[in-house]
Design an enzyme around this catalytic site. Structure first.
Site, PDB file in Angstrom:
ATOM      1  N   CYS A  23       0.800  -1.235   0.000  1.00 46.74           N
ATOM      2  CA  CYS A  23       0.000   0.000   0.000  1.00 46.74           C
ATOM      3  C   CYS A  23       0.826   1.275   0.000  1.00 46.74           C
ATOM      4  O   CYS A  23       0.278   2.368  -0.081  1.00 46.74           O
ATOM      5  CB  CYS A  23      -0.965   0.000   1.179  1.00 46.74           C
ATOM      6  SG  CYS A  23      -2.218  -1.290   1.020  1.00 46.74           S
ATOM      7  N   HIS A  29      -9.021   1.963  -5.426  1.00 44.35           N
ATOM      8  CA  HIS A  29     -10.077   1.150  -4.829  1.00 44.35           C
ATOM      9  C   HIS A  29     -11.431   1.570  -5.385  1.00 44.35           C
ATOM     10  O   HIS A  29     -11.623   2.710  -5.788  1.00 44.35           O
ATOM     11  CB  HIS A  29     -10.152   1.343  -3.309  1.00 44.35           C
ATOM     12  CG  HIS A  29      -8.973   0.860  -2.564  1.00 44.35           C
ATOM     13  ND1 HIS A  29      -8.690  -0.462  -2.361  1.00 44.35           N
ATOM     14  CD2 HIS A  29      -7.983   1.551  -1.949  1.00 44.35           C
ATOM     15  CE1 HIS A  29      -7.581  -0.579  -1.653  1.00 44.35           C
ATOM     16  NE2 HIS A  29      -7.128   0.641  -1.396  1.00 44.35           N
ATOM     17  N   HIS A  71     -13.243   9.526  -8.448  1.00 48.30           N
ATOM     18  CA  HIS A  71     -12.220   9.739  -9.463  1.00 48.30           C
ATOM     19  C   HIS A  71     -11.230  10.833  -9.070  1.00 48.30           C
ATOM     20  O   HIS A  71     -10.908  11.717  -9.871  1.00 48.30           O
ATOM     21  CB  HIS A  71     -12.860   9.998 -10.835  1.00 48.30           C
ATOM     22  CG  HIS A  71     -13.389   8.741 -11.439  1.00 48.30           C
ATOM     23  ND1 HIS A  71     -14.606   8.192 -11.050  1.00 48.30           N
ATOM     24  CD2 HIS A  71     -12.875   7.899 -12.357  1.00 48.30           C
ATOM     25  CE1 HIS A  71     -14.812   7.084 -11.724  1.00 48.30           C
ATOM     26  NE2 HIS A  71     -13.766   6.874 -12.526  1.00 48.30           N
ATOM     27  N   GLU A 129     -12.763  -0.880   1.666  1.00 49.72           N
ATOM     28  CA  GLU A 129     -11.710  -0.723   0.647  1.00 49.72           C
ATOM     29  C   GLU A 129     -11.879  -1.771  -0.441  1.00 49.72           C
ATOM     30  O   GLU A 129     -11.626  -1.522  -1.603  1.00 49.72           O
ATOM     31  CB  GLU A 129     -10.336  -0.957   1.285  1.00 49.72           C
ATOM     32  CG  GLU A 129      -9.677   0.258   1.775  1.00 49.72           C
ATOM     33  CD  GLU A 129      -8.218   0.007   2.117  1.00 49.72           C
ATOM     34  OE1 GLU A 129      -7.585   0.968   2.499  1.00 49.72           O
ATOM     35  OE2 GLU A 129      -7.706  -1.122   2.000  1.00 49.72           O
TER      36      GLU A 129
END
Length: 141
Positions: A23, A29, A71, A129
Site C-alpha cells: 500500500c 479502490h 475519481h 476498501e
C-alpha cells in the site's frame, strides 16, 4: 432505536506514506461507504412523520459526499513534494488533499464528521476498501 442505512460508491487512488508493504505504492479502490442514521423516536409531523429521516434527503447527502471523492487521487497533506503535486495537477489529475493518512479508518471518521455537520443523526459510517476489508467508525454508545 430506529436506524436507516444507505450506501454509495466512489473510485479513487491513494498511497500510504511511511508504510512498508504494497500500500505504499499508488493504487486504487472501488470504495463503498455505508452510513447509518438513528433516532430513538420517529418524526411526528410534516414530511418526516413516521420516519427517522427522509430517505431522499439522506441518500442525496451521502451520494453527494461520495461524488466529491469520486475519481480523485486522495493525498495526505505533506506526503507529496510540491514539485510532484504541481506536475500531477498540470497533467489534469484531481488531487484531494486530506489532513490525515488516507486509510479506511480515517475516511470513515471524516465522512461521519462531515455528515454530522450537515445535521444528519449519524450513528455509524462503514468504509469498505475491498469487498472483504472494511473499517467502521461509530459514536460512543
Amino acid at each position: 432505536m430506529y436506524e436507516l442505512k444507505t450506501d454509495a460508491f466512489f473510485d479513487s487512488a491513494h498511497f500510504l506514506a511511511d508504510y512498508h508493504g504494497k500500500c505504499e505504492n499508488l493504487h486504487g479502490h472501488r470504495w463503498r461507504m455505508e452510513v447509518t442514521v438513528e433516532a430513538a423516536e420517529l418524526g411526528t409531523f410534516g414530511t418526516e412523520k413516521g420516519m427517522v429521516r427522509d430517505f431522499g434527503e439522506f441518500k442525496r447527502a451521502v451520494r453527494e459526499l461520495a461524488d466529491e471523492f469520486d475519481h480523485t487521487f486522495l493525498v495526505e497533506e505533506g506526503t507529496l513534494s510540491k514539485k510532484a503535486a504541481k506536475v500531477l495537477e498540470k497533467e489534469g489529475f484531481q488531487l484531494k488533499w486530506l489532513p490525515f493518512r488516507t486509510t479506511a479508518e480515517n475516511l470513515a471518521r471524516h465522512f461521519y464528521d462531515m455528515l454530522l455537520a450537515q445535521g444528519l443523526p449519524v450513528a455509524q459510517v462503514e468504509v469498505d476498501e475491498t469487498p472483504n476489508n472494511r473499517a467502521v467508525y461509530r459514536k460512543d454508545r
